[in-house]
Scaffold this motif. Structure first.
Motif, PDB file in Angstrom:
ATOM      1  N   PHE A 336       0.629  -0.692   0.175  1.00 26.79           N
ATOM      2  CA  PHE A 336      -0.396   0.153  -0.140  1.00 26.79           C
ATOM      3  C   PHE A 336       1.049   1.006   0.196  1.00 26.79           C
ATOM      4  O   PHE A 336       1.844   1.317   0.969  1.00 26.79           O
ATOM      5  N   SER A 337       0.497   2.359  -0.705  1.00 31.37           N
ATOM      6  CA  SER A 337       1.222   4.077  -0.641  1.00 31.37           C
ATOM      7  C   SER A 337      -0.111   4.268   0.181  1.00 31.37           C
ATOM      8  O   SER A 337      -1.435   4.864  -0.058  1.00 31.37           O
ATOM      9  N   LEU A 338       0.996   4.784   1.568  1.00 30.24           N
ATOM     10  CA  LEU A 338       0.216   5.186   2.258  1.00 30.24           C
ATOM     11  C   LEU A 338      -0.396   6.452   1.759  1.00 30.24           C
ATOM     12  O   LEU A 338      -1.901   7.315   2.410  1.00 30.24           O
ATOM     13  N   GLU A 339       0.408   7.329   1.202  1.00 29.06           N
ATOM     14  CA  GLU A 339       0.222   8.693   0.583  1.00 29.06           C
ATOM     15  C   GLU A 339      -1.025   8.549  -0.561  1.00 29.06           C
ATOM     16  O   GLU A 339      -1.896   9.244  -0.310  1.00 29.06           O
ATOM     17  N   GLN A 340      -1.062   7.398  -1.581  1.00 29.25           N
ATOM     18  CA  GLN A 340      -1.914   7.207  -2.365  1.00 29.25           C
ATOM     19  C   GLN A 340      -3.357   6.842  -1.466  1.00 29.25           C
ATOM     20  O   GLN A 340      -3.969   8.008  -2.087  1.00 29.25           O
ATOM     21  N   TRP A 341      -3.081   6.403  -0.733  1.00 28.16           N
ATOM     22  CA  TRP A 341      -4.556   5.738   0.149  1.00 28.16           C
ATOM     23  C   TRP A 341      -5.153   6.900   0.974  1.00 28.16           C
ATOM     24  O   TRP A 341      -6.011   7.464   1.126  1.00 28.16           O
ATOM     25  N   GLU A 342      -4.268   7.539   1.564  1.00 24.69           N
ATOM     26  CA  GLU A 342      -4.961   9.319   1.923  1.00 24.69           C
ATOM     27  C   GLU A 342      -5.383  10.336   1.037  1.00 24.69           C
ATOM     28  O   GLU A 342      -6.274  10.381   1.084  1.00 24.69           O
ATOM     29  N   GLN A 343      -4.768  10.609  -0.406  1.00 24.42           N
ATOM     30  CA  GLN A 343      -5.721  10.698  -0.854  1.00 24.42           C
ATOM     31  C   GLN A 343      -7.178  10.993  -1.289  1.00 24.42           C
ATOM     32  O   GLN A 343      -8.185  11.509  -1.545  1.00 24.42           O
ATOM     33  N   ARG A 344      -6.949   9.035  -1.178  1.00 21.63           N
ATOM     34  CA  ARG A 344      -8.082   8.622  -2.663  1.00 21.63           C
ATOM     35  C   ARG A 344      -9.293   8.365  -1.219  1.00 21.63           C
ATOM     36  O   ARG A 344     -10.220   8.399  -1.517  1.00 21.63           O
ATOM     37  N   LEU A 345      -9.224   8.309   0.249  1.00 21.29           N
ATOM     38  CA  LEU A 345      -9.696   8.164   1.499  1.00 21.29           C
ATOM     39  C   LEU A 345     -10.496   9.282   2.331  1.00 21.29           C
ATOM     40  O   LEU A 345     -11.424   9.274   2.190  1.00 21.29           O
ATOM     41  N   ALA A 346      -9.880  10.659   1.866  1.00 19.15           N
ATOM     42  CA  ALA A 346      -9.312  11.651   2.274  1.00 19.15           C
ATOM     43  C   ALA A 346     -11.352  12.494   2.320  1.00 19.15           C
ATOM     44  O   ALA A 346     -11.778  12.864   2.679  1.00 19.15           O
ATOM     45  N   PRO A 347     -12.233  12.423   0.229  1.00 16.82           N
ATOM     46  CA  PRO A 347     -12.878  13.061   0.181  1.00 16.82           C
ATOM     47  C   PRO A 347     -13.953  11.869   1.297  1.00 16.82           C
ATOM     48  O   PRO A 347     -15.105  12.396   1.182  1.00 16.82           O
ATOM     49  N   LEU A 348     -13.498  10.709   1.940  1.00 19.77           N
ATOM     50  CA  LEU A 348     -14.236   9.984   2.421  1.00 19.77           C
ATOM     51  C   LEU A 348     -14.766   9.964   4.100  1.00 19.77           C
ATOM     52  O   LEU A 348     -15.673   9.144   4.170  1.00 19.77           O
ATOM     53  N   GLY A 349     -14.242  10.977   4.652  1.00 13.98           N
ATOM     54  CA  GLY A 349     -13.561  10.617   5.950  1.00 13.98           C
ATOM     55  C   GLY A 349     -12.976  11.047   6.582  1.00 13.98           C
ATOM     56  O   GLY A 349     -11.985  11.701   5.204  1.00 13.98           O
ATOM     57  N   HIS A 350     -12.280  10.852   7.652  1.00 17.04           N
ATOM     58  CA  HIS A 350     -11.500  11.337   8.362  1.00 17.04           C
ATOM     59  C   HIS A 350     -10.569  11.299   8.299  1.00 17.04           C
ATOM     60  O   HIS A 350      -9.822   9.749   8.786  1.00 17.04           O
ATOM     61  N   VAL A 351      -8.582  11.460   7.994  1.00 15.96           N
ATOM     62  CA  VAL A 351      -7.551  10.367   8.162  1.00 15.96           C
ATOM     63  C   VAL A 351      -6.601  11.096   8.519  1.00 15.96           C
ATOM     64  O   VAL A 351      -6.451  12.582   7.995  1.00 15.96           O
ATOM     65  N   SER A 352      -5.984  10.467   8.668  1.00 23.06           N
ATOM     66  CA  SER A 352      -4.129  10.522   9.638  1.00 23.06           C
ATOM     67  C   SER A 352      -3.238   9.759   8.796  1.00 23.06           C
ATOM     68  O   SER A 352      -3.456   8.276   9.306  1.00 23.06           O
ATOM     69  N   ARG A 353      -1.650  10.553   8.953  1.00 24.22           N
ATOM     70  CA  ARG A 353      -0.898   9.150   8.623  1.00 24.22           C
ATOM     71  C   ARG A 353      -0.057   9.454   9.501  1.00 24.22           C
ATOM     72  O   ARG A 353       0.314  10.521   9.628  1.00 24.22           O
ATOM     73  N   ASN A 354       0.780   8.610   9.644  1.00 20.02           N
ATOM     74  CA  ASN A 354       2.601   8.614   9.580  1.00 20.02           C
ATOM     75  C   ASN A 354       2.850   7.920   9.026  1.00 20.02           C
ATOM     76  O   ASN A 354       2.929   6.894   7.748  1.00 20.02           O
ATOM     77  N   LYS A 355       4.334   7.293   8.400  1.00 23.56           N
ATOM     78  CA  LYS A 355       5.535   6.938   7.774  1.00 23.56           C
ATOM     79  C   LYS A 355       5.078   5.511   7.760  1.00 23.56           C
ATOM     80  O   LYS A 355       5.015   4.391   6.827  1.00 23.56           O
ATOM     81  N   PHE A 356       4.083   4.546   9.418  1.00 27.83           N
ATOM     82  CA  PHE A 356       3.815   3.192   9.424  1.00 27.83           C
ATOM     83  C   PHE A 356       2.739   2.984   9.247  1.00 27.83           C
ATOM     84  O   PHE A 356       2.079   1.289   8.853  1.00 27.83           O
ATOM     85  N   LEU A 357       1.796   3.728   9.562  1.00 26.28           N
ATOM     86  CA  LEU A 357       0.462   3.555   9.198  1.00 26.28           C
ATOM     87  C   LEU A 357      -0.150   4.733   8.930  1.00 26.28           C
ATOM     88  O   LEU A 357      -0.191   5.418   8.612  1.00 26.28           O
ATOM     89  N   LEU A 358      -1.486   4.087   8.416  1.00 30.00           N
ATOM     90  CA  LEU A 358      -2.814   5.615   7.781  1.00 30.00           C
ATOM     91  C   LEU A 358      -4.237   4.811   8.500  1.00 30.00           C
ATOM     92  O   LEU A 358      -4.398   3.894   8.712  1.00 30.00           O
ATOM     93  N   ARG A 359      -4.755   5.812   9.264  1.00 30.93           N
ATOM     94  CA  ARG A 359      -5.778   5.714  10.144  1.00 30.93           C
ATOM     95  C   ARG A 359      -7.134   6.392   9.354  1.00 30.93           C
ATOM     96  O   ARG A 359      -7.148   7.896   9.028  1.00 30.93           O
ATOM     97  N   PHE A 360      -8.295   5.523   8.773  1.00 27.16           N
ATOM     98  CA  PHE A 360      -9.138   5.932   8.138  1.00 27.16           C
ATOM     99  C   PHE A 360     -11.024   5.703   8.907  1.00 27.16           C
ATOM    100  O   PHE A 360     -10.859   4.938   9.144  1.00 27.16           O
ATOM    101  N   ARG A 361     -11.502   7.194   9.644  1.00 26.76           N
ATOM    102  CA  ARG A 361     -13.156   7.026   9.847  1.00 26.76           C
ATOM    103  C   ARG A 361     -13.912   7.537   9.273  1.00 26.76           C
ATOM    104  O   ARG A 361     -14.352   8.521   9.011  1.00 26.76           O
ATOM    105  N   PRO A 362     -14.117   6.550   8.590  1.00 18.72           N
ATOM    106  CA  PRO A 362     -15.911   6.688   7.520  1.00 18.72           C
ATOM    107  C   PRO A 362     -17.213   7.423   8.295  1.00 18.72           C
ATOM    108  O   PRO A 362     -17.204   7.842   7.471  1.00 18.72           O
ATOM    109  N   SER A 363     -17.401   6.665  10.388  1.00 17.88           N
ATOM    110  CA  SER A 363     -17.795   7.172  10.260  1.00 17.88           C
ATOM    111  C   SER A 363     -17.275   7.402  12.219  1.00 17.88           C
ATOM    112  O   SER A 363     -16.212   6.702  12.609  1.00 17.88           O
ATOM    113  N   ASP A 364     -18.285   7.809  13.254  1.00 19.30           N
ATOM    114  CA  ASP A 364     -17.426   7.758  13.997  1.00 19.30           C
ATOM    115  C   ASP A 364     -17.848   6.592  15.418  1.00 19.30           C
ATOM    116  O   ASP A 364     -16.924   6.143  15.985  1.00 19.30           O
TER     117      ASP A 364
END
Length: 397
Positions: A336-364
Motif C-alpha cells: 500500500f502506498s499510504l500517501e496514495q490511499w490518503e488522497q483516495r480516502l480523504a474525501p470519504l472521511g477523516h484520515v490521519s497518517r504517519n510513515k507506518f500506518l494510515l487511519r481512516f474513519r468513515p464514521s464515528d
C-alpha cells in the motif's frame, strides 16, 4: 500480555540437559562484535578475560559479579540471538531485560500500534507514541537503541502468520512469547519443534500469570499440554477481565530469567515446571508436566505442523479478541502506498497518517487502519462478514 488457557496440565518433567544452538551467521554476529570492540576502545570494559577473549564491557559488571553468569556467561549472552513475538505488556518487559542484559541480537515482532490504554502496563511506550499511533515494534526498538548501543535490534512491523513465521523465528537461539492469542502460540510451537529452537511460553490476565520453558525433544510442547486453542470467548483477556501491571512484570521477569539460563547454557538450574501465579489472591502453583508429553502429539510426535501449514486463505481474516477489531490480511503479498490511499480516502472521511500506518474513519463508530504490507484492521466490528463488507467498500477485495 496474553490470555490464559482454561485447561490445566499435570505431570513430571525430564531432567536431560539442553544446549541452545548457535545459528548466528558471520554477518549477523559481526555487528554486536564490532560494537563491543568500539565500547572496549572507549574504556567501557570490565576485567580482562582469559587469553584471546574479548573483555566484558563495564556496563555488565554486576552480571560478572553474579557467579552463575560471570564473564563466560556474559560473553555467551553477547553471542546469543533471540526473537520476541508481541511487543505489548509482556513483550516490552522481555525486550527491556534482553537488551539491558546484553543479548547480542534481539528481533522484535509485532503487528499492532500504541494506544493510550496500553500505557498502564506497556512500559516502553509514552503518550507521544500513542498520539502518533507508532507501531509497537518500531517504537520499542527506538527506545531500546538508546538503552544499549551494543545490541543489534531488528524491528518487524508484521503479523506473524504461516507465510512468514519460519523466516522471522529462525536464525535465533530462543523465542520469547509476548503474544495475546493461542493461534500465534501454536504457530510459534510448530516452528520451535520443526527447527529445534527452545521457547518460553508466558501469559497474564487480571492478576493471574503463567510461564513455561519448552525444549523441543525434551519437554512437552504446547500442543501436548493444550491440544488446541480454547474456543473463542471462553478464555479471559485483558480487554474483558482487565489486568494489573505487577503480574506482567512477574511473568515476564520470570521468562527473562529462564531465558538467560538457556542462553548461557545453565540447564541444571532451568525450571522445567509450569509456574502459575495469582498475585491478588496470593496463590502460587508449580506444576510438574513431563507426564503430559504425548506419543501422538501432532507437533512433536507426528511432525505434521498443522498451524505452520495452515490454510493461508482461512487465516487471512482474524477477529482480535476483546478489541472490537477484525484483521484482514491479503493472501497475496501487497504493498500500500499510504500517501496514495490518503488522497483516495480523504474525501470519504477523516484520515490521519504517519510513515507506518494510515487511519481512516468513515464514521464515528468505524476506523480502518491500513499498513504498508496490505494488512488492514477494521475497528468497531467483531463480525468478519461485516469487516469484509467495509474492506470491500473502501479498499476492494
Amino acid at each position: 500480555m496474553s490470555s490464559l488457557h482454561p485447561n490445566q496440565p499435570a505431570g513430571d518433567l525430564p531432567s536431560a540437559a539442553f544446549s541452545p544452538s548457535s545459528r548466528a551467521g558471520e554477518d549477523a554476529a559481526a555487528q554486536p562484535a564490532a560494537q563491543l570492540e568500539a565500547a572496549q576502545a572507549g574504556g567501557q570494559t570490565a576485567r580482562t578475560g582469559a587469553a584471546g577473549e574479548a573483555e566484558v564491557p563495564a556496563r555488565y559488571s554486576r552480571h560478572v559479579l553474579f557467579k552463575p553468569v560471570g564473564e563466560n556467561g556474559q560473553r555467551a549472552l553477547g553471542r546469543a540471538r533471540v526473537a520476541i513475538v508481541g511487543l505489548g505488556a509482556l513483550g516490552t518487559v522481555l525486550a527491556n531485560h534482553m537488551v539491558r542484559a546484553g543479548v547480542g541480537f534481539v528481533r522484535l515482532i509485532d503487528r499492532d500500534f500504541v494506544e493510550e490504554s496500553n500505557l498502564q502496563r506497556q512500559m516502553l511506550y509514552d503518550e507521544e507514541d500513542a498520539r502518533q499511533a507508532q507501531p509497537k515494534a518500531s517504537a520499542a526498538a527506538a527506545k531500546l537503541r538508546l538503552v544499549n548501543s551494543l545490541v543489534g535490534i531488528e524491528a518487524h512491523v508484521a503479523d506473524l502468520n504461516p507465510l512468514n513465521a519460519e523466516e522471522l523465528l529462525t536464525g535465533v537461539d530462543l523465542i520469547l512469547d509476548g503474544t495475546d492469542n493461542f493461534s500465534v502460540r501454536f504457530l510459534i510451537n510448530d516452528v520451535s519443534v520443526k527447527h529445534g529452537i527452545p521457547w518460553l511460553y508466558g501469559g497474564a490476565v487480571a492478576s493471574r500469570g503463567v510461564s513455561l520453558a519448552i525444549l523441543p525433544g525434551e519437554t512437552p510442547c504446547l500442543r501436548c499440554l493444550f491440544g488446541s486453542a480454547p474456543a473463542h470467548g471462553t478464555a479471559d483477556t485483558c480487554d474483558t477481565a482487565g489486568v494489573i501491571g505487577p503480574i506482567i512484570h512477574m511473568v515476564a521477569s520470570y521468562q527473562a530469567t529462564e531465558a538467560m539460563k538457556i542462553l548461557i547454557g545453565d540447564m541444571r538450574h532451568l525450571n522445567r515446571r509450569m509456574q502459575q501465579w495469582d498475585l491478588w489472591y496470593n496463590h502460587y502453583t508449580s506444576v510438574d508436566v513431563a507426564g503430559a508429553r504425548k506419543a501422538d502429539c501432532p507437533a512433536c510426535a507426528r511432525h505434521t505442523f498443522e498451524y505452520l501449514n495452515a490454510d493461508i486463505e482461512g487465516e487471512t481474516i482474524q477477529t482480535l479478541c476483546g478489541r472490537d477489531s477484525v484483521q484482514i490480511h491479503p493472501v497475496q503479498a501487497a504493498e500500500f502506498s499510504l500517501e496514495q490511499w490518503e488522497q483516495r480516502l480523504a474525501p470519504l472521511g477523516h484520515v490521519s497518517r504517519n510513515k507506518f500506518l494510515l487511519r481512516f474513519r468513515p464514521s464515528d463508530e468505524i476506523t480502518l487502519v491500513l499498513f504498508p504490507d496490505g494488512r488492514v484492521l477494521v475497528q468497531g466490528v467483531t463480525d468478519p462478514t461485516a469487516a469484509k463488507t467495509l474492506y470491500s467498500r473502501y479498499i476492494g477485495m
